[in-house]
Design an enzyme around this catalytic site. Structure first.
Site, mmCIF file in Angstrom:
data_model
loop_
_atom_site.group_PDB
_atom_site.id
_atom_site.type_symbol
_atom_site.label_atom_id
_atom_site.label_comp_id
_atom_site.label_asym_id
_atom_site.label_seq_id
_atom_site.Cartn_x
_atom_site.Cartn_y
_atom_site.Cartn_z
ATOM 1 N N GLY A 660 0.885 -1.381 -0.509
ATOM 2 C CA GLY A 660 -0.318 0.258 0.120
ATOM 3 C C GLY A 660 0.692 1.384 0.275
ATOM 4 N N GLY A 662 1.147 5.309 0.867
ATOM 5 C CA GLY A 662 0.041 6.645 2.104
ATOM 6 C C GLY A 662 0.981 7.633 2.032
ATOM 7 N N GLY A 665 4.687 7.372 1.730
ATOM 8 C CA GLY A 665 5.564 6.434 1.839
ATOM 9 C C GLY A 665 5.043 5.470 1.428
ATOM 10 N N VAL A 667 4.355 1.125 1.978
ATOM 11 C CA VAL A 667 4.488 -0.120 2.070
ATOM 12 C C VAL A 667 4.918 -1.558 1.696
ATOM 13 C CG1 VAL A 667 4.204 -1.586 4.115
ATOM 14 C CG2 VAL A 667 3.123 1.536 4.431
ATOM 15 N N LYS A 682 8.561 -0.267 5.321
ATOM 16 C CA LYS A 682 7.218 1.276 4.477
ATOM 17 C C LYS A 682 9.275 1.923 4.260
ATOM 18 C CE LYS A 682 5.547 5.399 6.668
ATOM 19 N NZ LYS A 682 5.133 5.629 8.219
ATOM 20 N N ASP A 788 -3.008 10.168 14.294
ATOM 21 C CA ASP A 788 -3.858 9.738 12.918
ATOM 22 C C ASP A 788 -4.339 8.234 13.101
ATOM 23 O OD1 ASP A 788 -4.430 9.875 11.128
ATOM 24 O OD2 ASP A 788 -2.716 9.107 9.669
#
Length: 880
Positions: A660, A662, A665, A667, A682, A788
């Site tokens: 995925g 974000g 960055g 992962v 990550k 978050d």
């Protein structure tokens, strides 16, 4: 009586439906029978075609066929006289029912993708009774009449196979026949000689063979004759122009014709285009004195000439061709010098090809008269003398190839006036002195080849301002000095060769800026020092030759990940260990001979073993306050890792390993350690504003915390990548079941065991998140605000235990005020993710634990629990 099944033939069945579903509308009932016949022929034609462009959507019974796209009708009888479907990307085959359009005069089907053979009964007509009889008996019609009105038939640039039908000879009104650029084979039928009105015959670029029937050369109206690029044999008739008196375009190049060039061509006063190239023609070239209209003459690729003197005198007969634009005599055996009259050729000449002959003498200074010249190639001959400075007057010149001759003296500075030049090849001559700085005037140049001469001195720095350059070859000269740092300006350089010169000094680091390089050869010089670290940016290199220099230091480890086809590091002064991965696995693809200080490598090299050395690489790792037990479990082990380790663990950070992305960055899933432990890596995108702060924040937040419901960080990496750029990454324990967002809105077919979370699992997940938030707020040495909290930052392990992760926005509460001003920590107006962040953060209020609680509440309300309460069974389960 034999029984027929209409379903046994799908094509006929579809055709049947097509005809009878659209053929008996009120519009058609009002048609005259002849018009109806045209309509049915068009419907049948469409039924054999696929049309992605939808151009033929108008072909339906709601409109009269004369209004359909591509159809032209006569005004009086409303009969189809023209069909034009050029450039519509049509596929399928040409239906023989087009032969029913008995009034058809022109048929254009060019530049589509029609396949199959020419319909042999194309030149025919069928009346309505025969058509209906054929449908009833489930067979195609067996007899046709002539398409007597067809004047033009064009089906070039398709995929038509088979032979040219002899029935084309029945098209008695035909004046133009185009069938080029297909896959036609076999012989040209004699029957085409019956087309006495034919003006154009074009079947170039096919696979036709045999000889041309003599009857075709008697078609006295033909002005355009094109059979180039086939496999046709035989000889050209000596009376060619006598039988084809109006000939303007004659192209039979790239075939297998033998014999001599017909002398009768000398009388072809209407001829504008003559292509006889790439056959087996021999003998003497006839006079072209009467060919005043000639614009293109191609005689290349034949065994014309014997390498003797005066074999180019026929050029003198071309001086009356005032429109001559292209003269191609290359790949023959012409000898002797250019005739004196060469300078009197028309200044309309744009292309002159004399390559690969045995022409001697000098290039006349009158070459400057050809002011429209764009392409001038005389390479691979025996020219001598200097390159005339007048060549600089050819302001429109784009390609100049004088290579493989015996030109001497210096390169004229006037060449720098050729501002439009794209290719400049002067290799394999006897040119000397320095490279003129005026070459720096070229701003469109793609290829510059000055190899195999006697050029000396340093390379003019101005040359390195040609940013468009892709190929730059200076090998096999006497050039000296160092490579200037300006070489980094050549961002588009793909091929660079300065081998076998007298260059010295260190290779500039700026060469690493030429990231398009695929071929780099600097062998046979006196370069010294280490291979620049910036070479790590040259990931496209396929061939690298640094041999026979004075390089020292270690062979870069990053060469292991390059896709080399050949690597030559021989005869230098390299030391240390020879790598063993990538190209270094294949002893035939690389060479390190002549480096006495090297050790290790694959056994085939037979080098001495290396002594064990302590690794001095800087590694960054997390350390817990408590000494972790000596277990290889990811729960306890903290690795020291480098960029190279993570690169290998994630298959080069490949898309197949991507889990995925974000805000800061991406992962990746990786496999690390001796036991192949799965991890999540990550990688921070440091070009994103705030990414570095996120990395530092996450390091600070995670290095001293440990809880069952927090994602466990295993280690970190802070270093540089293969391009020398900063690289920062965090390595986490891998969570086999992904993130909570994917489970709540799953589109991932890999979640096969449980497609969604049941209510009990959702409750357990909510409790796990609550435990994690409580630990951060109440039980850490310094309270931490996550900032978050959302489903995508909650990860599930193989037992569906929830773990809160991504502390890139996390902040510590100060010990005295237990608060942290958002103005002091970030320039952002909103901290967190829209939809989950507390409203007061949008008003630049202070950070607090209440913000996390708000996010947790939204997570429960919108995603985790409340959506389950809207069905009766969920209410019952909750009450229970």
């Amino acid at each position: 009586m034999k029984h027929f099944s209409i379903h046994a033939n799908p094509t006929l069945f579809n055709f049947f439906l097509l005809v009878f579903s659209s053929g008996f509308s009120c519009t058609l009932c009002a048609m005259h029978p002849n018009n109806y016949s045209d309509h049915q022929a068009l419907i049948a034609f469409k039924g054999a075609i696929n049309e992605p462009s939808q151009y033929m959507n108008s072909w339906n019974a709601s409109k009269h066929f004369c209004t359909w796209n591509g159809i032209t009708c006569s005004h009086r009888h409303q009969r189809v006289i023209g069909l034009n479907l050029v450039n519509q990307n049509l596929t399928g085959f040409v239906s023989p029912y087009v032969g029913n359009l008995s009034f058809l005069r022109f048929l254009y089907l060019d530049n589509n993708s029609f396949t199959g053979k020419f319909p042999r009964k194309l030149a025919g007509c069928i009346d309505l009774n025969i058509f209906l009889s054929a449908i009833i008996h489930l067979r195609l019609p067996s007899s046709f009449d002539s398409l007597s009105k067809l004047e033009l038939f064009s089906i070039s640039k398709n995929n038509i196979t088979g032979e040219i039908p002899a029935t084309f000879g029945n098209l008695s009104s035909l004046t133009r026949l185009y069938g080029g650029s297909n896959n036609l084979m076999g012989r040209i039928p004699d029957a085409l000689g019956l087309l006495t009105r034919l003006e154009l015959l074009a079947f170039g670029e096919n696979r036709l063979n045999g000889i041309i029937p003599s009857s075709i050369f008697n078609l006295s109206y033909i002005s355009i004759f094109d059979l180039a690029v086939n496999q046709i044999q035989g000889t050209l008739p000596s009376d060619l122009v006598t039988t084809l008196p109006v000939l303007e375009f004659f192209s039979v190049g790239v075939n297998q014709f033998t014999g001599s060039i017909p002398v009768s061509l000398s009388n072809a006063s209407n001829l504008r285009y003559l292509h006889l190239g790439y056959n087996h023609l021999s003998g003497k070239v006839p006079s072209f004195q009467k060919l005043n209209k000639l614009g293109v003459l191609v005689l290349s690729g034949n065994p014309l000439g014997k390498g003797e003197s005066n074999e180019l005198t026929f050029i003198s007969t071309l001086i009356n061709a005032t429109n001559l634009g292209s003269l191609a005599l290359h790949d023959n055996n012409f000898g002797g010098e250019l005739p004196e009259s060469f300078k009197n050729l028309s200044n309309t000449l744009t292309r002159l090809y004399l390559t690969s002959n045995q022409i001697t003498g000098r290039i006349p200074t009158e070459i400057g008269n050809f002011i429209n010249m764009q392409d001038f190639r005389v390479n691979d001959n025996k020219f001598i003398g200097t390159i005339p400075s007048e060549i600089g007057k050819l302001q429109k010149l784009q390609l100049l190839d004088l290579s493989q001759n015996s030109f001497s003296s210096k390169i004229p500075e006037s060449i720098g006036n050729l501002s439009l030049i794209v290719y400049l090849h002067l290799s394999e001559n006897n040119l000397s002195n320095e490279i003129p700085s005026t070459l720096g005037n070229f701003q469109n140049l793609l290829e510059l080849n000055l190899s195999y001469n006697n050029l000396s001195g340093p390379i003019a720095r101005e040359v390195f301002s040609i940013s468009s350059l892709r190929t730059f070859d200076l090998s096999q000269n006497q050039l000296n000095g160092s490579l200037p740092a300006e070489i980094g300006n050549l961002k588009n350089l793909e091929y660079f060769n300065v081998s076998s010169n007298n260059f010295f000094g260190e290779v500039p680091n700026t060469l690493g800026s030429c990231i398009s390089l695929e071929f780099l050869a600097i062998k046979g010089n006196s370069f010294r020092g280490n291979i620049p670290s910036t070479f790590s940016s040259l990931r496209g290199l396929q061939i690298l030759d640094l041999s026979h220099n004075n390089f020292d230091g270690q062979i870069p480890k990053y060469f292991e990940v390059f896709n080399f086809r050949a690597l030559n590091l021989s005869f230098n002064d390299f030391d240390g260990t020879v790598p063993e991965e990538g190209v270094f696995k294949n002893a035939t693809a690389f060479s390190v001979v002549g480096n006495s200080k090297l050790c290790g490598g694959i056994p085939d090299l037979k080098l001495p073993k290396c002594k064990a050395e302590y690794s001095k690489k800087l590694r960054l790792s997390f350390r817990s306050k408590r000494v972790p037990p000596s277990s290889d479990s990811p729960h306890n082990l903290l690795w020291n890792v480098s960029y190279h380790t993570l690169f290998q663990a994630t298959n080069g950070f490949s898309a197949g390993n991507l889990l995925g992305t974000g805000s800061y960055g991406s992962v990746y899933k990786g496999t690390i350690g001796q036991k192949g432990t799965s991890v999540a890596v990550k990688v921070l995108n440091l070009s994103t504003r705030g990414a570095l702060k996120s990395f530092i924040a996450e390091c600070e937040a995670l290095r001293n915390i440990r809880h069952r419901n927090l994602v466990k960080v295993l280690t970190a990496c802070s270093g540089v990548d293969l391009q020398g750029n900063d690289f920062k990454a965090l390595v986490y324990e891998f969570m086999a079941n992904g993130n909570l967002e994917d489970w709540l809105h799953s589109k991932d077919s890999t979640l096969v065991e449980i497609k969604s979370l049941n209510l009990l699992q959702r409750l357990n997940t909510a409790i796990d998140i609550a435990y994690a938030v409580a630990y951060l707020h109440l039980h850490c040495e310094t309270p931490i605000i996550h900032c978050d909290l959302k489903p995508s930052n909650v990860l599930l392990d193989n037992e569906l235990v929830a773990h809160v992760g991504d502390f890139g926005l996390a902040r510590f509460l100060s010990a005295d005020a237990q608060s942290f001003s958002i103005n002091q920590t970030s320039s952002s107006l909103v901290r967190g993710t829209i939809g989950y962040t507390a409203p007061e953060y949008g008003m630049r209020n202070e950070l607090s634990t209440y913000g996390d609680m708000y996010s947790f509440g939204i997570l429960l309300l919108k995603k985790l629990l409340i959506p389950c309460f809207f069905t009766t069974d969920k209410w019952i389960l909750l009450k229970a």
